[in-house]
Structure formats: C-alpha cells, structure tokens
Design an enzyme around this catalytic site. Sequence first.
Site, PDB file in Angstrom:
ATOM      1  CB  SER A  76      23.205  16.485 -20.974  1.00 24.15           C
ATOM      2  OG  SER A  76      23.094  16.617 -19.570  1.00 24.15           O
ATOM      3  CE1 TYR A  98      18.195  18.301 -21.409  1.00 31.05           C
ATOM      4  CE2 TYR A  98      19.045  17.140 -19.483  1.00 31.05           C
ATOM      5  CZ  TYR A  98      19.237  18.033 -20.525  1.00 31.05           C
ATOM      6  OH  TYR A  98      20.457  18.648 -20.683  1.00 31.05           O
TER       7      TYR A  98
END
Length: 318
Positions: free
Chosen positions: A158, A183
């Site tokens: 990502s 994350y």
Amino acid sequence: MTTPQHKIGSGFGAASTADDVLRGIDLSGKLAIVTGGYSGIGLAATRALAAAGAHVVVPARRRAAAEEALKGLDGVEVDELDLGDLGSVRAFAGRFLATGRDAHLVITNAGIMACPETRVGPGWEAQFATNHLGHHALVNLLWPAVERGRGRVVALSSVGHRRSPIRWDDVMFERGYDKWAAYGQAKTANVLFAVHLDALARDAGVRAFAVHPGGILTPLQRHLAREEMVAQGWMDERGNVLHTFKTPEQGAATEVWAATSPLLDGMGGVYCEDCEVAEMVTGPEARSGVRDYAVDPDQAARLWALSAQLTGIDAFAR
C-alpha cells in the site's frame, strides 16, 4: 540487483480494471491462490482470474462467508486459512501440497488495517503478523508447488508503507502502539518480502512483485470510525464520499497485472501501482511512488532473516 523502479509504458493506468489487463491473456491450465479472494479487491481479482480461465483457490478465515460470496463462480474452490495462526497456515499448506498440484500464481491479498491493538500467536502485533508473517510462512510452506509452477508471487502492499519503515528496535510495538504506524510497517514489510523473495527465487524461474492497489473503500476500513474517515477527507459527516476512490475492479487491476502481464517477463522485485512499475520518491509531498527503505535489498534480507526466526519457516535455508 532488483529491477529499477521506473515506468515501463504498460499502456494501462489508474482507471484500468482487472478485466482490462487480462484481455487477450489465456490462463487456462493455470492455478492461482488468492488469499482474501472473497471480499473487496480480492473478490474482483478472483472473478477476473477465473474468467480468464484460471482455477482459483481462495483460502479464507471466514469460510462460510467466502463460499457465499463465490457461489456460482466456476473454477473456484475455498479452503480455510487464518493468517494470524501459524498452525492454520501449516494445515492449509499441507492440504494443498497433498493434492500434488502446482501453484502458478500466488497473490497475498488478505490483510487488516489500523485495527485496535491486538496480539496473536506468541504475542505478535496483529497487523505485522497477519499481513506479513502469515504470508511469509504461507509462501515458504507452499514453495515446492510454487517452484514447480515457475510463475509469480504478488504481495499486496500500500501507499501506507510511507507511514513507517521497519521499526527494528520495536517491531511488535511493545513500547506503545500506534495503529497507523503498525499498518505502515506491515505494508513496508510486504514490499521487502517481495524484494527478497525475488532475489531468492528468480533462479528457479519464480518472480515476485509488490503492489499498491490504490484507494478503494472496502471492508478493509472496518476498524475505522466515521469520524476518522471524515478527518482523512474521505467522506463528510453524513457519510457522503468525497474522495475519488477506485472501484474494486480497478483496485484489483494492478495485482492481476503484476501476476500475469508479459511486459513483466524477466522482471521482479519491484513495487507497482496503477498497472505500472512505480518510481522512487523521497519528499513527503509525493502522492505516489515507493520509498527507498521499502525496496532496499539489505533491509529485505534482514527482514527475511527475522521472519524466518520468528516463524521457524524458511524454504531457502541452507
């Protein structure tokens, strides 16, 4: 050396869909494994791969939900897999290997994002464990089938990788938890995993890629309150979407492109976005591209060694 991070002129872009990038590609006789291939962009990828002729195995933590989502889709089978449980990963890999089939494409699509502090296994931080360690274990355990398939492994990363490099002094966030930093670290780990896997596997004819799918509203946002999405500028207080998001079919395009495009033959170990090899970026103002620490081969080797130590699994150990 990894393939340089430079665009290659794919002819596709942010608006391309998984079906677009597969047009003219026949996957008959190919077997793909897509973790999380029953929800969001994973479901879109499964549908597109199956439509192109591939047989798709979807390992799922919520098997009943997967079977319902994939009902009526030809060429797709569902099995059980909890990436946060190494016993479950071993069990799935054992069942697959027992069938004697080759794995031509592996897309490590499943993941969690910005969840409350959660510990799994021996106390591992859940995002690092689920998004990275579970997939590290899975691909290594499946290596005999992947090696025979001589295909590609695609790790879903990502743009969130820019939130954090690997925190070598506190990988498991034992000294204070930040859900977005956790994350970001997990997404950096996904890129580094692809970089080192490609270095290890290329002589066997297997190449690996990391992918940023783009911004998509999917169940990945399940842990975010509306107030947080308002603060991110994704929607207003009434829930009206403000940001221009990709559709799931557009979000699935880059992972499917990286798994199948003949333009990538002979390449590997790179980060891709919008159906292209991404450029390297450094400044905080950049809205696309990959940070140098995420594709650094030394950090990739260090992470591989740490992951092998934590999981006890390394198909390439001598």
